[in-house]
Enzyme design. Structure first.
Site, PDB file in Angstrom:
ATOM      1  N   ASP A   1      22.231 -71.427  80.815  1.00 28.87           N
ATOM      2  CA  ASP A   1      22.367 -70.235  81.648  1.00 28.87           C
ATOM      3  C   ASP A   1      21.787 -70.483  83.032  1.00 28.87           C
ATOM      4  OD1 ASP A   1      23.430 -69.057  79.420  1.00 28.87           O
ATOM      5  OD2 ASP A   1      22.162 -67.280  79.470  1.00 28.87           O
TER       6      ASP A   1
ATOM      7  N   PRO B   1      26.421 -56.746  83.478  1.00 24.38           N
ATOM      8  CA  PRO B   1      25.924 -55.969  82.344  1.00 24.38           C
ATOM      9  C   PRO B   1      24.822 -56.745  81.597  1.00 24.38           C
ATOM     10  CG  PRO B   1      28.314 -56.178  82.246  1.00 24.38           C
ATOM     11  CD  PRO B   1      27.854 -57.053  83.362  1.00 24.38           C
TER      12      PRO B   1
ATOM     13  N   GLY C   1      25.598 -61.442  77.118  1.00 25.98           N
ATOM     14  CA  GLY C   1      25.967 -62.857  77.096  1.00 25.98           C
ATOM     15  C   GLY C   1      26.546 -63.365  78.399  1.00 25.98           C
ATOM     16  N   LEU C   2      26.359 -62.602  79.494  1.00 25.20           N
ATOM     17  CA  LEU C   2      26.931 -63.019  80.776  1.00 25.20           C
ATOM     18  C   LEU C   2      25.875 -63.603  81.720  1.00 25.20           C
ATOM     19  CD1 LEU C   2      29.508 -60.119  81.395  1.00 25.20           C
ATOM     20  CD2 LEU C   2      29.880 -62.343  80.319  1.00 25.20           C
ATOM     21  N   GLY C   3      24.684 -63.844  81.197  1.00 27.82           N
ATOM     22  CA  GLY C   3      23.658 -64.541  81.989  1.00 27.82           C
ATOM     23  C   GLY C   3      22.889 -63.645  82.945  1.00 27.82           C
ATOM     24  N   SER C   4      22.793 -62.339  82.632  1.00 29.44           N
ATOM     25  CA  SER C   4      22.132 -61.436  83.597  1.00 29.44           C
ATOM     26  C   SER C   4      20.668 -61.824  83.820  1.00 29.44           C
ATOM     27  CB  SER C   4      22.244 -59.983  83.141  1.00 29.44           C
ATOM     28  OG  SER C   4      21.498 -59.787  81.958  1.00 29.44           O
ATOM     29  N   SER C   5      19.954 -62.228  82.775  1.00 26.83           N
ATOM     30  CA  SER C   5      18.519 -62.529  82.970  1.00 26.83           C
ATOM     31  C   SER C   5      18.352 -63.743  83.884  1.00 26.83           C
ATOM     32  CB  SER C   5      17.811 -62.741  81.625  1.00 26.83           C
ATOM     33  OG  SER C   5      18.333 -63.873  80.965  1.00 26.83           O
ATOM     34  N   ALA C   6      19.150 -64.772  83.675  1.00 28.96           N
ATOM     35  CA  ALA C   6      19.039 -65.969  84.523  1.00 28.96           C
ATOM     36  C   ALA C   6      19.489 -65.661  85.953  1.00 28.96           C
ATOM     37  CB  ALA C   6      19.885 -67.100  83.943  1.00 28.96           C
ATOM     38  N   ALA C   7      20.558 -64.872  86.092  1.00 28.01           N
ATOM     39  CA  ALA C   7      21.053 -64.549  87.440  1.00 28.01           C
ATOM     40  C   ALA C   7      20.017 -63.719  88.205  1.00 28.01           C
ATOM     41  CB  ALA C   7      22.386 -63.809  87.353  1.00 28.01           C
TER      42      ALA C   7
END
Ligand code: PMV
Length: 334
Positions: A171, A120, A124-130
């Site tokens: 991240d 999502p 705060g789960l790091g989607s942009s870095a992932a």
């Protein structure tokens, strides 16, 4: 296949189902993360602990750029960009890929990248870095480039500096890590998660803006240097104590430290009524501790619960308004 990426069988199936294989020439993936403790203060020199979430993935596919490709068929959570052309959107993943292409000396070629993100966004789960990590890996695969981990981190960080305003690097490290990490001033090392407990992650359903939250914290700390020194010192002490409790397998003091850290984040102005509500719900259902995770001002709450009480904590969080919950056992990720 150039880079060593271990693709589990289930993911290989996803890869085959996700795209027309005849067109794909590069593939990469990266995973989500949670910050157990130390968000925000990590930007200001204190340490932090983060945990990879290997089951929540971003996958990227790279193929030769063709101007006639119809991109309208992409579904929710998926996006595309072209790197190495005049098509500048300036998203984190695009910036990361273009940094890599510049470093490889690729200036006369454009590549289309399609990103499928199950993480999502803005929670705060790091989607942009992932997404950036997956995209850089896919483009490296496409051009036959060997990626060393340090360089990959640097490229992802280029994108993160844009997404976060100022990114600590936690991240970028955690979405590429295979085990929980201790992160301090740009350096990551594995940390032992010796507590045999579950982490229950609950999505408030409210998107948070990392760049806004980071800027707000910076303003608060700049305004009051005495407060800044007190909070950064307190944060550092809590994270050090948490690492000791983690290694010793002590869930109760770790949970209390999470609550203390949540208070500190409240004082920094990044909590919200939705977050506070979910923290209380988790505690009432028997969690040892709970706090926001990531930048806050929305996003997710992270609760520490015994393996036995985790289902009740998860149910209570949904009852209290969480739009989604995930339960992980970090003890098994190490
Ligand atoms: O973008 P998020 O929500 O995963 O948060 C990143 C953690 C921060 O400490 C808020 C920012 C940073 O770069 O460390």
């Amino acid at each position: 296949m150039v880079e060593t990426v271990n693709i589990p069988p289930a993911e290989q199936r996803t890869r085959a189902a996700s795209a027309d294989r005849s067109e794909i020439s590069g593939f990469g993936h990266a995973h989500a993360k949670v910050i157990l403790m130390g968000e925000h203060t990590v930007v200001h020199g204190a340490p932090a602990i983060a945990i990879p979430l290997p089951t929540l993935l971003a996958r990227a596919f790279a193929r030769p750029y063709r101007s006639d490709i119809d991109s309208r068929s992409l579904s929710d959570g998926h996006f595309r960009f072209v790197a190495g052309s005049a098509d500048h959107q300036g998203s984190g993943p695009q910036i990361a890929v273009e940094a890599a292409m510049r470093q490889w000396g690729i200036t006369e070629s454009a590549v289309e990248v399609i990103v499928e993100c199950d993480i999502p966004v803005a929670r705060g789960l790091g989607s942009s870095a992932a997404c950036a990590g997956a995209a850089v890996r896919a483009v490296a695969d496409f051009y036959g480039k060997v990626l060393d981990p340090g360089k990959l981190y640097d490229f992802v960080q280029c994108g993160e500096q844009v997404s976060h305003g100022r990114a600590s690097g936690i991240d970028a490290s955690a979405v590429l890590a295979s085990a929980p990490i201790w992160f301090h001033q740009g350096v990551a090392r594995p940390v032992y998660f010796g507590v045999d407990a579950a982490l229950v992650i609950a999505d408030t359903g409210v998107p948070g803006r990392t760049d806004h939250a980071v800027a707000g914290v910076r303003r608060a700390l700049d305004r009051d240097p005495v407060l800044a020194e007190r909070l950064i010192g307190r944060a550092s002490g809590l994270v050090h104590a948490a690492a000791i409790d983690l290694a010793a397998g002590r869930a109760e003091p770790l949970g209390l430290a999470m609550l203390d850290f949540q208070e500190l984040l409240f004082e920094l102005g990044v909590s919200s009524p939705e977050i506070e509500n979910l923290v209380v719900a988790a505690l009432c259902a028997g969690a040892d501790g709970a706090k926001l995770t990531g930048a806050g001002m929305g996003g997710c709450v992270l609760a520490l619960a015994s393996i036995d009480s985790a289902p009740a904590v998860s149910a209570a969080l949904r009852c209290a308004g969480a739009v989604q919950t995930w339960t992980v056992h970090p003890h098994h990720i190490c």
